[in-house]
Each structure stands twice: as structure tokens, then as C-alpha cells.
Design an enzyme around this catalytic site. Structure first.
Site, PDB file in Angstrom:
ATOM      1  N   HIS A 156      30.376  31.570  71.705  1.00 18.20           N
ATOM      2  CA  HIS A 156      29.701  32.908  71.846  1.00 18.20           C
ATOM      3  C   HIS A 156      29.299  33.983  71.099  1.00 18.20           C
ATOM      4  O   HIS A 156      28.936  35.010  71.298  1.00 18.20           O
ATOM      5  CB  HIS A 156      30.684  32.973  73.228  1.00 18.20           C
ATOM      6  CG  HIS A 156      31.318  32.119  74.333  1.00 18.20           C
ATOM      7  ND1 HIS A 156      30.858  31.900  75.685  1.00 18.20           N
ATOM      8  CD2 HIS A 156      32.353  31.557  73.568  1.00 18.20           C
ATOM      9  CE1 HIS A 156      31.468  30.878  75.712  1.00 18.20           C
ATOM     10  NE2 HIS A 156      33.103  31.055  74.828  1.00 18.20           N
ATOM     11  N   SER A 277       7.535  42.019  51.826  1.00 17.15           N
ATOM     12  CA  SER A 277       7.204  42.782  52.908  1.00 17.15           C
ATOM     13  C   SER A 277       6.020  43.928  52.017  1.00 17.15           C
ATOM     14  O   SER A 277       6.305  44.734  50.856  1.00 17.15           O
ATOM     15  CB  SER A 277       8.068  44.108  53.917  1.00 17.15           C
ATOM     16  OG  SER A 277       6.790  45.072  54.350  1.00 17.15           O
ATOM     17  N   LYS A 283      12.667  44.552  50.956  1.00 20.40           N
ATOM     18  CA  LYS A 283      12.634  42.990  51.564  1.00 20.40           C
ATOM     19  C   LYS A 283      12.871  42.482  50.939  1.00 20.40           C
ATOM     20  O   LYS A 283      12.109  41.785  50.472  1.00 20.40           O
ATOM     21  CB  LYS A 283      11.329  43.342  52.415  1.00 20.40           C
ATOM     22  CG  LYS A 283      11.640  44.293  53.947  1.00 20.40           C
ATOM     23  CD  LYS A 283      13.180  44.265  55.142  1.00 20.40           C
ATOM     24  CE  LYS A 283      11.851  44.171  56.288  1.00 20.40           C
ATOM     25  NZ  LYS A 283      12.303  42.957  57.408  1.00 20.40           N
ATOM     26  N   GLU A 290      12.380  30.729  59.422  1.00 21.50           N
ATOM     27  CA  GLU A 290      11.571  31.716  60.722  1.00 21.50           C
ATOM     28  C   GLU A 290      10.000  31.064  61.020  1.00 21.50           C
ATOM     29  O   GLU A 290      10.087  29.997  62.004  1.00 21.50           O
ATOM     30  CB  GLU A 290      10.669  33.067  60.527  1.00 21.50           C
ATOM     31  CG  GLU A 290      12.202  33.895  60.275  1.00 21.50           C
ATOM     32  CD  GLU A 290      11.730  35.079  59.879  1.00 21.50           C
ATOM     33  OE1 GLU A 290      11.033  36.179  60.887  1.00 21.50           O
ATOM     34  OE2 GLU A 290      11.530  35.627  59.204  1.00 21.50           O
TER      35      GLU A 290
END
Ligand code: ARG
Length: 459
Positions: A156, A277, A283, A290
């Protein structure tokens, strides 16, 4: 180029209709398979006496020339042609004259395209197997290096029990092993040659389907000509196998994304697999993970699209079937692009062992082991479970951990607690004592590693 079917129809196809109907932009990649199938077909026609051997030789030489010229780039595939089959046949006739017109005897593009597709996809499965093996090798190496690395295991997405990172990575190895086995099953089932089904009903010519099938590497000819030209179950099977590969890649990607987040900080991906970025200088983004997660959707779309395309088709061939290739090629292209990227990420990622260990220390991951401790001292499990539950609540209230709570306080919960409890609930012990088959304990992980290595060596 004149249409190979011009005869009954005399008018020219409207430009929009020609573009709409043409599949050559998609199916030209099957030129090798088309030529291989045609060569065997011509050889068989000659062997059974339908073609003279001089015609068959001319056809086979002509086809070889076309193959060489496409491969060398000296023959450009005409984007205006209807499909790769008609392009090659028309080019052959242009080059060798009347003998070329005999190649299509006892054959239709319906069985031809079904043959080409099966041949092509068999090759794609071989390529895919290699990439899956590379990924399994990367997982093996990482799991072997991290077999003793402790991190929190989750259910969970809540901290559950301590596990080893080796065990975690090996769970993915199991998924990809199943993917390999599913691909083999699909290939075994699709390994039948549709050639000789002709348009739909077979042919009046005394062809030898067995020999052609065997020479093209099939286990035999498919049994029913109607099914031969209209079956695309193999596409659906492969698409569903590829969808599962993407599910596995996507789940692993999701974990990489969690692990590389500042909040987890379990893993750092190599610069070779991250981006920055344009505005935020700090970043380091895990774009590759992704993208893999995102691309899974298109492969599922290819599967659903193909199922939907097939579901209302009466027998036998219908032009709707031409849509099969766009979907299945896209799915293979996508998976083939994702796999090496995932292997590279796994191969080069840095595992932050201390962070994993620190995280495993918080969250009462050893609570089950403490309950088991009481069970081994004679307490029924359900009572032990309740006792430890109360202990955890007590620790939360008093900002303690199970490892730091003094024995006197333990004693107020049960007289069975002794000093040996601390050793029992140390993270290392929790992991080491997991001795059941397939568990996260070091012996079990080593057995899994050995089995994976054997698999990699023998498959
Ligand atoms: N391009 C077609 C396909 O991909 C080849 C078969 C065409 N057959 C036909 N009867 N028009 O399905």
C-alpha cells in the site's frame, strides 16, 4: 507504376484514394521477407512442374537482384506503389519480362501478406529476445551487487518489512523471464505458413505447401485456407505480450521515479540517462523512465485497436486487415526502443545504500519480527500481534522506536520479552531470518541469483 490488378478496372485511382489505399510506407520494411517467400514459392512451382526451371531461375535471380539493390540503396521503393508485394512483383516484371508475370501463379497477396508478416514478426521476436536478455543481465548484475542492501519493502506504499534490493530487482527479472516465455509460446503457435491458401479457397494447382513451409522455417502449413488468410490472432497475442512487457517496464520506471525523487533518494540515475530543466538549474529529471511509462499507453492502444479491427470481420480477407501492420510495428518499435534504455539505466544507476538503510530503520518495519519473537516464546500469533500493536502505539506516542525502547518498558507489555529481543529485531536479522523459499533472505536471494544466471547461460 501500373496496378498489378488493372484488368477489370481501367480507370485510374483518384490521388486521394491511391494515397489512402497504399500501405507501402508501412509494409516496405517487409521487403526481405516478401522476397524470401517469393523465391521459395518460385522454386516450389518449378519443382512441381508448374514453372519451367529457366523461368524459376530467372525469377529467383531477378528477386536476388532486387534484394541487393534495395539493400544497397540503388533501387528506391516507390512510395506511390500500392504495397511492397505489388512493388516487388512489378519491378521483377520490368526487369525480367514475361517470366516475372508467372510468379503469382497459385498465390494471392492475401496469403502473401500473411506469410510476410509472420516471417517478419518471427525475426522481430528474435531481436526482442536479445534485448530482454540484455535487460535480465543488467538486473542480474545489479541484484548481485545489492543482494545485501537493506531497504524498506512496501505494501500500500506504506513501509511494511525490510527487504533486500537484490530481491526487489529480482522480482522484475521474474516478470521479464515470463515475458520471454510468453514470446516463445506465441512464436510456436504462429509458426505455420499461410502460403498456398491463395486468395481464400486454396488453388487448383498441385502446389507443395509442406516443402515451402519447411524451407521458410515453419513447422508446417496452416490447416485451413480461409483461416490462413484471415487469422491475425498471432498479432493479438504478440501485442498482448508486448503490452505486458510495457506494464513491467512501466512499473519499474515508476519505481525509479519514486526512488530518484528527493523524498526517497534511494537511487541516482547516471547523467547519461537524465535531463535538466531549461529554467530550474538544480533539476535532474528522470525523463527516460517517464517516457517509458508514457509509451506503455501507445502499446496498449495498438492491442485494443487490433482487437477492435478484427472483431467484426467476416471471413476471409478484408482490407481492414491492412491496419494490422501499423499497430504491430509500432508496438515492436516502441518496446525495442524502451528496452535498451531501461537496461542502461539499471546498469549505470547508483544505489544509495545508506539512505535505503536509514529509511528502513524508520516505520516499525521490524514489528512482524517482534511478533514472531513472542510466538517463538509460546504466545499465540494473534495475541502477539495485539501486544506488538500496542507497543508500536506506545513508541509513536513517546517518540521511540522498537529498537530503542528499554527492556523495562517492554516488560510492562509482556513478561516474555528478554534482552535477546533487540538482536531479533535488528534489520539484518529480520532479513537474514527470512529463510522460506523465494524470500528476501540472503540464502534465498543467492539461490534466485544462481537460477537466473543458469537461465541466462542456458537459454
Ligand atoms: N496491403 C495489403 C495488406 O496489408 C496486402 C493484401 C492486399 N490484398 C488485397 N486483396 N487487396 O493487407
Amino acid at each position: 507504376m501500373e496496378k498489378i490488378w488493372s484488368g477489370r478496372a481501367e480507370g485510374k485511382l483518384a490521388k486521394a484514394a491511391n494515397d489512402f489505399n497504399s500501405s507501402i510506407r508501412v509494409d516496405s520494411r517487409m521487403f526481405r521477407e516478401d522476397i524470401a517467400g517469393s523465391m521459395e514459392h518460385a522454386a516450389m512451382l518449378s519443382a512441381v512442374g508448374i514453372l519451367s526451371s529457366s523461368d524459376a531461375d530467372a525469377i529467383i535471380d531477378g528477386l536476388q537482384g532486387i534484394l541487393d539493390d534495395i539493400e544497397s540503396g540503388s533501387l528506391a521503393i516507390d512510395p506511390e506503389a500500392e504495397d511492397i508485394h505489388s512493388f516487388i512483383e512489378a519491378t521483377l516484371t520490368e526487369r525480367i519480362g514475361d517470366a516475372g508475370k508467372k510468379l503469382h501463379t497459385a498465390r494471392s497477396r492475401n496469403d502473401q501478406v500473411a506469410l510476410d508478416l509472420r516471417l517478419y514478426l518471427k525475426g522481430e521476436c528474435t531481436n526482442l529476445r536479445k534485448s530482454l536478455f540484455d535487460l535480465l543481465r543488467a538486473l542480474y548484475e545489479k541484484a548481485n551487487a545489492e543482494k545485501e542492501t537493506i531497504l524498506p519493502g512496501y505494501t500500500h506504499l506504506q513501509r511494511a518489512q525490510p527487504i533486500t534490493f537484490g530481491q526487489h530487482l529480482l522480482a522484475y527479472a521474474e516478470m521479464f523471464k515470463r515475458d520471454l516465455s510468453r514470446l516463445s509460446d506465441a512464436v510456436a503457435r504462429m509458426n505455420l505458413s499461410p502460403l498456398g491458401s491463395a486468395a481464400l479457397a486454396g488453388t487448383t494447382h498441385p502446389i507443395d505447401r509442406q516443402t515451402v513451409a519447411a524451407r521458410l522455417g515453419f513447422s508446417g502449413p496452416c490447416a485451413n485456407s480461409l483461416d490462413g488468410v484471415s487469422d491475425r490472432d498471432f498479432c493479438v497475442e504478440l501485442l498482448s505480450d508486448l503490452s505486458l512487457v510495457m506494464v513491467h517496464l512501466s512499473r519499474l520506471s515508476e519505481e525509479l521515479l519514486l526512488w530518484t525523487s528527493f523524498e526517497f533518494s534511494f537511487v541516482e540515475l547516471d547523467d547519461a540517462y537524465t535531463t535538466g530543466s531549461s529554467i530550474m538549474p538544480q533539476k535532474k529529471n528522470s525523463d527516460m523512465a517517464e517516457l517509458i511509462r508514457g509509451k506503455s499507453g501507445r502499446v496498449f492502444g495498438d492491442l485494443v485497436g487490433t482487437l477492435t479491427m478484427l472483431k467484426g470481420l467476416p471471413l476471409a480477407y478484408n482490407k481492414d486487415l491492412q491496419e494490422d501492420k501499423e499497430a504491430i510495428f509500432d508496438a515492436f518499435d516502441t518496446v525495442k526502443a524502451c528496452l535498451p534504455v531501461m537496461s542502461g539505466m539499471i546498469d549505470t544507476m547508483k544505489v544509495k545504500r545508506e539512505n535505503m538503510y536509514e529509511a528502513a530503520k524508520k516505520g516499525f518495519l521490524n514489528a512482524t519480527d517482534l511478533a514472531d519473537y513472542l510466538v517463538k516464546k509460546g504466545m499465540p500469533f494473534r495475541t502477539a500481534y495485539k501486544t506488538v500493536g500496542k507497543l508500536v502505539a506506545h513508541c509513536v506516542e513517546n517518540k521511540q522506536t522498537l529498537d530503542s525502547l528499554p527492556l523495562e518498558e517492554y516488560k510492562t507489555f509482556s513478561e516474555l520479552f528478554e534482552t535477546d529481543l533487540y538482536e531479533e529485531i535488528a534489520l539484518e536479522t529480520c532479513v537474514k531470518k527470512r529463510i522460506s523459499e523465494g524470500s528476501t533472505g540472503p540464502d534465498s536471494v543467492q539461490k534466485q541469483l544462481d537460477a537466473l544466471l543458469k537461465f541466462l547461460e542456458t537459454e
